[in-house]
Enzyme design. Structure first.
Site, PDB file in Angstrom:
ATOM      1  CG  ASP A  26     -77.122  -7.234  34.385  1.00  0.00           C
ATOM      2  OD1 ASP A  26     -77.046  -7.268  33.516  1.00  0.00           O
ATOM      3  OD2 ASP A  26     -76.179  -7.830  35.137  1.00  0.00           O
ATOM      4  CG  ASN A  52     -67.501 -11.664  42.696  1.00  0.00           C
ATOM      5  OD1 ASN A  52     -67.903 -11.956  41.519  1.00  0.00           O
ATOM      6  ND2 ASN A  52     -67.917 -10.561  43.263  1.00  0.00           N
ATOM      7  CD  GLU A 104     -71.392  -8.783  42.853  1.00  0.00           C
ATOM      8  OE1 GLU A 104     -70.703  -9.716  42.988  1.00  0.00           O
ATOM      9  OE2 GLU A 104     -71.289  -7.856  41.893  1.00  0.00           O
TER      10      GLU A 104
HETATM   11  C1  F6R Z   1     -73.677  -8.576  32.234  1.00  0.00           C
HETATM   12  C2  F6R Z   1     -73.477  -9.340  33.448  1.00  0.00           C
HETATM   13  C3  F6R Z   1     -72.118  -9.405  34.526  1.00  0.00           C
HETATM   14  C4  F6R Z   1     -71.029  -9.781  33.504  1.00  0.00           C
HETATM   15  C5  F6R Z   1     -69.644 -10.000  34.230  1.00  0.00           C
HETATM   16  C6  F6R Z   1     -68.629 -10.279  33.515  1.00  0.00           C
HETATM   17  O1  F6R Z   1     -74.824  -8.196  31.936  1.00  0.00           O
HETATM   18  O2  F6R Z   1     -74.302  -9.367  34.263  1.00  0.00           O
HETATM   19  O3  F6R Z   1     -72.370 -10.396  35.367  1.00  0.00           O
HETATM   20  O4  F6R Z   1     -71.257 -11.084  32.518  1.00  0.00           O
HETATM   21  O5  F6R Z   1     -69.456  -9.012  35.207  1.00  0.00           O
HETATM   22  O6  F6R Z   1     -68.098  -9.231  32.799  1.00  0.00           O
HETATM   23  P1  F6R Z   1     -67.161  -9.116  31.656  1.00  0.00           P
HETATM   24  O7  F6R Z   1     -67.486  -9.775  30.416  1.00  0.00           O
HETATM   25  O8  F6R Z   1     -66.854  -7.391  31.341  1.00  0.00           O
HETATM   26  O9  F6R Z   1     -65.727  -9.745  32.324  1.00  0.00           O
END
Ligand code: F6R
Length: 243
Positions: A68, A137, A144
């Site tokens: 992303d 979540n 999401e």
């Molecule tokens: C990152 C991404 C997100 C993270 C997720 C967990 O490219 O796509 O989905 O993997 O938000 O984030 P952390 O590792 O910061 O807890």
């Protein structure tokens, strides 16, 4: 099928995950790595850089595709995912910059940006291993909780709480991106192998829900239960409810 590596701590989680990526590159030097940002993979990127510095791995033929990118941030913006990847991995190893792929955050036309990224993913001919983190979540990439699972690359409106949380990294709240481009769930599911990294007790509940509960788009990561080859590498806190 899901394989689980439950490690004692973040350091060992990072080591194990880096070893799996190392193995992938050794087996197939021109492999396609699907990469993620966020705090969880930082340690594993550090290990990969260490392996590179010790001449244990060569990135010259490796191709990458990231999950992303924020819409509206140019690659040099310190909060962009391009910048994150450069800082944590790309600038520190011998990867060819022509082999690096992220969604084009500077493309204003969302339909165009998403369609183009789908072509990029398609042209790579399949992701060999897709690294994932998991949100509190259950989100994977920026997908999401929703009423349905997304398919290809899509443009996501960030929630008010995400924008507020992110505003601390920007000079003013107006500068915080309102949208992001993200690989879709169906594209993630097409990866030959998934490597999900997770740490800390704050993620224990969502891990239980996603991998021991029902498969539902309300917990996007739960779809991974149907993927033929998933490796979960986590610390003992996050994997509290797993053997
Ligand atoms: C990152 C991404 C997100 C993270 C997720 C967990 O490219 O796509 O989905 O993997 O938000 O984030 P952390 O590792 O910061 O807890």
């Amino acid at each position: 099928m899901i394989r689980i590596y439950k490690e004692d701590n973040y350091e060992q989680m990072s080591q194990r995950a880096a070893d799996l990526i190392l193995a992938q590159i050794l087996l197939k030097p021109d492999c396609v790595l699907g990469l993620a940002t966020g705090s969880t993979p930082i340690g594993l990127y550090e290990k990969l850089v260490e392996y590179y510095n010790n001449n244990r791995v060569d990135f010259s033929q490796v191709r990458t595709v990231n999950l992303d990118e924020y819409k509206g941030l140019d690659p040099n913006h310190p909060q962009s995912y391009h910048y994150f990847m450069n800082q944590n991995l790309f600038s520190k190893v011998n990867i060819d910059e022509n082999n690096i792929n992220l969604p084009n955050g500077m493309e204003e036309d969302s339909m165009k940006a998403c369609a183009e990224y789908d072509v990029v993913i398609e042209n790579l001919g399949g992701i060999d291993i897709q690294l994932l983190g998991i949100g509190h979540n259950g989100h994977i990439a920026f997908n999401e909780p929703a009423e349905y699972f997304t398919k290809g690359t899509n443009c996501v409106a960030l929630t008010k709480s995400t924008i507020e949380a992110n505003s601390r990294f920007f000079a003013s709240p107006d500068e915080v991106p309102k949208y992001a481009y993200t690989m879709g769930i169906a594209s993630i599911m097409k990866a030959k192998r998934i490597l999900l990294v997770v740490n800390s007790k704050e993620k224990a509940d969502i891990m239980k829900e996603a991998f021991l509960g029902n498969i539902t788009p309300k917990v996007p990561a739960s779809i991974l239960q149907t993927h033929p080859d998933v490796i979960i590498v986590g610390d003992s806190e996050a994997l509290r409810d797993f053997e």
